[in-house]
Design a protein around this motif. Structure first.
Motif, PDB file in Angstrom:
ATOM      1  N   LYS A 254       0.837  -1.199   0.000  1.00  0.00           N
ATOM      2  CA  LYS A 254       0.000   0.000   0.000  1.00  0.00           C
ATOM      3  C   LYS A 254       0.871   1.248   0.000  1.00  0.00           C
ATOM      4  O   LYS A 254       0.671   2.193  -0.770  1.00  0.00           O
ATOM      5  N   GLN A 255       1.897   1.200   0.862  1.00  0.00           N
ATOM      6  CA  GLN A 255       2.736   2.390   0.997  1.00  0.00           C
ATOM      7  C   GLN A 255       3.452   2.698  -0.300  1.00  0.00           C
ATOM      8  O   GLN A 255       3.495   3.845  -0.756  1.00  0.00           O
ATOM      9  N   GLN A 256       4.016   1.639  -0.924  1.00  0.00           N
ATOM     10  CA  GLN A 256       4.755   1.861  -2.167  1.00  0.00           C
ATOM     11  C   GLN A 256       3.839   2.372  -3.258  1.00  0.00           C
ATOM     12  O   GLN A 256       4.206   3.267  -4.020  1.00  0.00           O
ATOM     13  N   CYS A 257       2.634   1.788  -3.348  1.00  0.00           N
ATOM     14  CA  CYS A 257       1.718   2.237  -4.397  1.00  0.00           C
ATOM     15  C   CYS A 257       1.333   3.685  -4.209  1.00  0.00           C
ATOM     16  O   CYS A 257       1.252   4.453  -5.167  1.00  0.00           O
ATOM     17  N   LEU A 258       1.123   4.062  -2.940  1.00  0.00           N
ATOM     18  CA  LEU A 258       0.743   5.460  -2.718  1.00  0.00           C
ATOM     19  C   LEU A 258       1.901   6.387  -3.024  1.00  0.00           C
ATOM     20  O   LEU A 258       1.712   7.488  -3.536  1.00  0.00           O
ATOM     21  N   ASP A 259       3.133   5.907  -2.740  1.00  0.00           N
ATOM     22  CA  ASP A 259       4.289   6.730  -3.089  1.00  0.00           C
ATOM     23  C   ASP A 259       4.388   6.925  -4.581  1.00  0.00           C
ATOM     24  O   ASP A 259       4.806   7.972  -5.063  1.00  0.00           O
ATOM     25  N   LEU A 260       4.034   5.862  -5.330  1.00  0.00           N
ATOM     26  CA  LEU A 260       4.137   5.955  -6.783  1.00  0.00           C
ATOM     27  C   LEU A 260       2.956   6.680  -7.401  1.00  0.00           C
ATOM     28  O   LEU A 260       2.861   6.767  -8.618  1.00  0.00           O
ATOM     29  N   ASP A 261       2.014   7.137  -6.554  1.00  0.00           N
ATOM     30  CA  ASP A 261       0.921   7.972  -7.051  1.00  0.00           C
ATOM     31  C   ASP A 261       0.078   7.233  -8.080  1.00  0.00           C
ATOM     32  O   ASP A 261      -0.129   7.703  -9.200  1.00  0.00           O
ATOM     33  N   VAL A 262      -0.397   6.062  -7.672  1.00  0.00           N
ATOM     34  CA  VAL A 262      -1.067   5.190  -8.626  1.00  0.00           C
ATOM     35  C   VAL A 262      -2.586   5.435  -8.645  1.00  0.00           C
ATOM     36  O   VAL A 262      -3.280   4.991  -9.559  1.00  0.00           O
ATOM     37  N   ILE A 263      -3.097   6.176  -7.655  1.00  0.00           N
ATOM     38  CA  ILE A 263      -4.552   6.314  -7.571  1.00  0.00           C
ATOM     39  C   ILE A 263      -5.159   7.074  -8.753  1.00  0.00           C
ATOM     40  O   ILE A 263      -6.161   6.631  -9.315  1.00  0.00           O
ATOM     41  N   PRO A 264      -4.561   8.189  -9.205  1.00  0.00           N
ATOM     42  CA  PRO A 264      -5.180   8.863 -10.355  1.00  0.00           C
ATOM     43  C   PRO A 264      -5.237   7.970 -11.592  1.00  0.00           C
ATOM     44  O   PRO A 264      -6.224   7.991 -12.343  1.00  0.00           O
ATOM     45  N   ILE A 265      -4.181   7.161 -11.814  1.00  0.00           N
ATOM     46  CA  ILE A 265      -4.180   6.279 -12.983  1.00  0.00           C
ATOM     47  C   ILE A 265      -5.318   5.284 -12.895  1.00  0.00           C
ATOM     48  O   ILE A 265      -6.053   5.060 -13.867  1.00  0.00           O
ATOM     49  N   LEU A 266      -5.465   4.683 -11.694  1.00  0.00           N
ATOM     50  CA  LEU A 266      -6.533   3.700 -11.537  1.00  0.00           C
ATOM     51  C   LEU A 266      -7.898   4.349 -11.727  1.00  0.00           C
ATOM     52  O   LEU A 266      -8.807   3.767 -12.323  1.00  0.00           O
TER      53      LEU A 266
END
Lengths: 348, 329
Positions: A254-266
Motif C-alpha cells: 500500500k505504501q509503495q503504491c501510494l508513493d508511486l501515485d497510482v490512484i489517479p491512474i486507476l
C-alpha cells in the motif's frame, strides 16, 4: 490431403479403421523418409477425435515414445507435433499424462533443433488446459524457468503461458526459483504477447503471501507495473492492475503504491468516458481489478483522503445504471470501504 | 552552287536539313584559276580517285589531321626503309638455282608419270537432262466391296460418350469435400480450444476477483485483530502500571508511617539495650560493682561459712545432747 497417391510427402492411408494401425506399423520401418511420410499422414488424420480415441485405445503411444528418441531431428519435431494434436482433446491429454510422457518431453526441451523445442513447449502448454496436467507440470517448473532465459520470442510466450497456468494452481515452486526477478525482465519486453503473459504469470505468483512480499521487496517491480497500466493492450493493463491489486493488500505494498501515485491512474481506468459497447466486454477485467485495487488502497489513510474526494465517480459506477453486476458490486464495495468509520463497524 | 535549302527550324523547334541530290564533281589535280572555277565537270564516279576500291578491311585509315605529325612521318619512312632493306637482304641470302651453263637454258619440265597438256582451256562438256513434266495421276476408282449382311449406321454425337461436367463433378466433390472436411475439423478443433481457453479465462478473472476480496478481507481481519490485541495489551499495560503505582504509593505511605517513629524507637531500644552509656557509670558498673559484689560475696561467704560452721557446731552439740539425752533416758 492425406492418402492421395499424388502427394509425395504423405504415406497412403488405408480405409476406415485400418488407417491408424497401418500407419503406426509403417512407423516402425527403418528408413527415415517413410517414417516421415507416415507421420505427416498421421498429423492430418489425428485432427479427428475418433482417430485419437482409436490411437489411444490401440496402445500406440509407446511407439511414439521410441520415436521421440530418434536421431533425425525432423522426425522428433513431427512426433512432437503429433503429440500436440493429441493434446487438443481430453482423451489425448489424459493418455499422455497416464503414459508418463513427461520425462521424455523434459529431455526434449534441451534438444538441438529449435522446431522440436517449440513443439514440445506447445505440447506442455496444451497440457495445462487440464488441472491434472498443470499439477503434473509443477515438478518441471524450475526447468521451465531456466529455459525462459534462453529461448526465442514465440517459445517464450508459450513458456510464460504454461508457467502462469501452473502457478495458478501452486505458486510456490515458481517463487522458489526466483520467479519474480525473472518476470521483471520480461515485463519491459517490446513484444505485447510476452508482456501479457509475463504480467499474467506475475499475477498468479502474487496470490500467496510470499509472492506479495517479494513483489513489494524487489525494487523495480511496482514502478514498472504502474507504467504498464498505461500500456496499449487492454489485457496487459488488466493483468498489471491485477498484480497491483494483490500487492496492495500488504502494508508495504500500500505504501509503495501510494508513493508511486497510482490512484489517479486507476481512477482514469475506472471512469467511463467514451467507452463503446465492444470495449466494455474486453475492459471488464481491467475495471474489476482497478476497483479492487482502489478498495485495497482505500484502507490506508492517505489513500482514503484522496479517494474521498473522488467518491462521485465511483458512485456512478455503483448505481443501477451499470449493467455488469460484478462491476456494480465491486464499486459498491469500494464505496463502502472508503466511507467506513469505526462507528459503523456493525455494517462491515 | 549547292542547292541546299536553308536550314530552318521545324514547327517543334527541331533542326532540319535537306538538299536536292546533285552529282559529284570531278576533281582535277591542280587547282583551277579562280575565274574558271565556276565550270563544273561531272565525271564518272567509278573513275574517281577519291573513291575507295576493293576490300577495305586492311585499309590504311587516313589520319584525321591534315598535316601528318613530322615524327610520325619520319618513323613511317624509317619503317619503310627498314622493310625494303630487310627484303633486299632476304633476297640476297636466298639460295637460287645456279645459272645455266653456256649454251644451255633452264626449262620447266613435268616429271609425273603421265604428262598432261598444260593449257588454260579446261576441257569441259555440257550435258543436260530434263525429267518429263509430271502428268496428273488419274483418280483411283473407289473401292466398294460387295455388301453382305445388314447395313447399320451409328454416329456418336457431341456430348454422348463423355460429359465432362458430369464426370468432373464427382472428382471435384471429392477434392473439395475432403479439403473442406479437413479444414472444418481443424477449425472446429481450434474453436473448441479457443472456447475452452476463453472459459478458463473468464473463470480465472472471477476467481481472481473473489480471491482478492478474500485475501484483502483476511488481511484486514488480521490487521484489525492485531490492532485489537495491541490495544488490549496496551490497556492491560496501563492498568498494570496504575496498579503498580497505587501499590507503590500505598507501600510508601505505610513505610513512611512505619518508619516515622523508627528513629526514636531505635534510639530508645538502643538506649534500653545500653548502647548509649555513661562511661563513668559503665566503668563503675563493669569494674567497680563486680568487685564490690565479689567482695560482698566474699564477705557474705565468710559469714555463711561462719554460719555453716556454727550450724554444724550447733548441730553437733544438739546431736550430742540428744544422744546424751537418749543415754540418759
Amino acid at each position: 490431403m492425406a492418402g492421395s497417391p499424388y502427394d509425395p510427402s504423405r504415406a497412403p492411408v488405408a480405409y476406415g479403421r485400418r488407417a491408424v494401425p497401418q500407419l503406426f506399423s509403417e512407423l516402425q520401418q527403418q528408413e527415415a523418409p517413410r517414417r516421415l511420410r507416415a507421420l505427416a499422414s498421421l498429423c492430418d488424420l489425428l485432427r479427428d477425435p475418433e482417430r485419437i480415441s482409436c490411437t489411444v485405445s490401440g496402445g500406440f503411444l509407446e511407439q511414439l515414445k521410441v520415436l521421440l528418441k530418434d536421431e533425425d531431428s525432423i522426425v522428433r519435431a513431427k512426433t512432437c507435433e503429433l503429440l500436440h494434436l493429441l493434446t487438443a482433446h481430453r482423451i489425448g491429454r489424459q493418455a499422455l499424462l497416464s503414459s508418463s510422457f513427461l520425462p521424455h518431453l523434459s529431455e526434449l526441451m534441451d534438444d538441438s533443433s529449435s522446431s522440436c523445442r517449440r513443439n514440445v513447449q506447445r505440447v506442455l502448454n496444451r497440457l495445462t488446459l487440464m488441472p491434472a496436467g498443470a499439477e503434473a507440470l509443477l515438478t518441471l517448473v524450475p526447468k521451465l524457468m531456466l529455459k525462459l532465459r534462453e529461448e526465442e520470442e514465440d517459445v517464450q510466450v508459450l513458456l510464460l503461458s504454461t508457467l502462469s497456468s501452473c502457478s495458478c494452481l501452486d505458486p510456490l515452486p515458481a517463487l522458489a526459483s526466483d520467479g519474480v526477478s525473472l518476470l521483471l525482465h520480461k515485463l519491459s519486453d517490446s513484444s505485447t504477447d510476452i508482456r501479457r503473459e509475463a504480467t499474467a504469470a506475475l499475477m498468479a505468483l502474487s496470490v500467496c503471501e510470499d509472492g506479495m512480499r517479494q513483489v513489494c521487496e524487489e525494487e523495480e517491480v511496482l514502478p514498472v507495473l504502474v507504467d504498464l497500466l498505461r500500456d496499449e493492450d487492454v489485457e496487459v493493463q488488466a493483468n498489471a492492475a491485477g498484480v497491483i491489486m494483490y500487492a496492495a493488500i500488504t502494508n508495504e505494498g500500500k505504501q509503495q503504491c501510494l508513493d508511486l501515485d497510482v490512484i489517479p491512474i486507476l481512477l482514469s481506468l475506472v471512469s467511463q468516458d467514451g467507452e463503446e459497447e465492444k470495449d466494455k466486454e474486453r475492459k471488464k477485467a481491467l475495471v474489476m481489478y482497478s476497483l479492487r485495487a482502489l478498495t485495497a488502497l482505500a484502507e490506508a489513510p492517505q489513500g482514503r483522503c484522496l479517494l474521498l474526494e473522488q467518491l462521485p465517480l465511483l458512485g456512478r459506477r455503483s448505481e443501477a445504471a451499470e449493467e455488469d453486476q460484478d462491476i456494480r458490486r465491486n464499486a459498491q464495495n469500494a464505496v463502502r470501504v472508503i466511507t467506513w468509520t469505526p462507528c459503523n463497524t456493525g455494517e462491515l | 552552287m549547292a542547292f541546299v535549302s536553308p536550314t530552318k527550324r521545324d514547327q517543334n523547334g527541331s533542326y532540319t536539313f535537306s538538299s536536292r541530290p546533285r552529282p559529284v564533281e570531278d576533281r582535277s589535280k591542280y587547282r583551277e584559276p579562280p575565274s574558271e572555277q565556276t565550270q563544273s565537270n561531272y565525271g564518272n564516279i567509278m573513275y574517281d580517285r577519291r573513291v575507295v576500291r576493293g576490300n577495305t578491311y586492311a585499309q590504311q585509315i587516313i589520319p584525321t589531321t591534315a598535316l601528318p605529325d613530322p615524327v610520325e612521318v619520319q618513323r613511317q619512312q624509317e619503317i619503310r626503309r627498314r622493310t625494303v632493306a630487310a627484303k633486299r637482304a632476304r633476297e640476297q641470302c636466298r639460295t637460287r638455282t645456279p645459272e645455266a651453263l653456256q649454251g644451255r637454258k633452264h626449262i620447266d619440265v613435268q616429271t609425273d608419270l603421265y604428262l598432261e597438256e598444260l593449257s588454260d582451256v579446261i576441257v569441259a562438256s555440257d550435258i543436260e537432262c530434263q525429267t518429263d513434266a509430271f502428268l496428273d495421276k488419274p483418280a483411283t476408282p473407289l473401292f466398294i466391296p460387295a455388301t453382305s449382311g445388314k447395313d447399320v449406321e451409328t454416329q456418336i454425337e457431341e456430348g454422348e460418350l463423355f460429359d465432362f461436367d458430369r464426370e468432373v463433378q464427382a472428382l471435384l466433390e471429392l477434392l473439395v469435400g475432403k479439403t473442406v472436411e479437413q479444414s472444418l475439423e481443424e477449425v472446429m478443433e481450434e474453436e473448441e480450444l479457443a472456447g475452452l481457453r476463453a472459459q478458463q479465462r473468464a473463470f480465472r478473472e472471477l476467481r481472481n476477483n473473489e480471491l482478492e476480496e478474500v485475501l484483502r478481507l483476511k488481511e484486514q481481519e488480521r490487521r484489525r485483530s492485531k490492532e485489537k490485541e495491541r490495544r488490549v495489551a496496551q490497556q492491560k499495560e496501563v492498568l498494570r502500571k496504575e496498579r503498580e503505582v497505587a501499590e507503590k504509593i500505598a507501600a510508601r505511605a505505610f513505610t513512611q508511617q512505619y518508619l516515622a517513629d523508627l528513629l526514636p524507637a531505635v534510639f530508645t531500644s538502643l538506649r534500653s539495650h545500653g548502647y548509649f552509656y555513661d562511661p563513668v557509670e559503665k566503668d563503675i558498673e563493669t569494674n567497680f560493682f563486680p568487685w564490690l559484689m565479689a567482695e560482698v560475696n566474699n564477705s557474705l561467704e565468710k559469714r555463711y561459712t561462719a554460719r555453716a560452721l556454727l550450724d554444724t557446731i550447733i548441730d553437733d552439740v544438739a546431736q550430742k545432747r540428744q544422744e546424751a539425752f537418749k543415754d540418759t533416758q
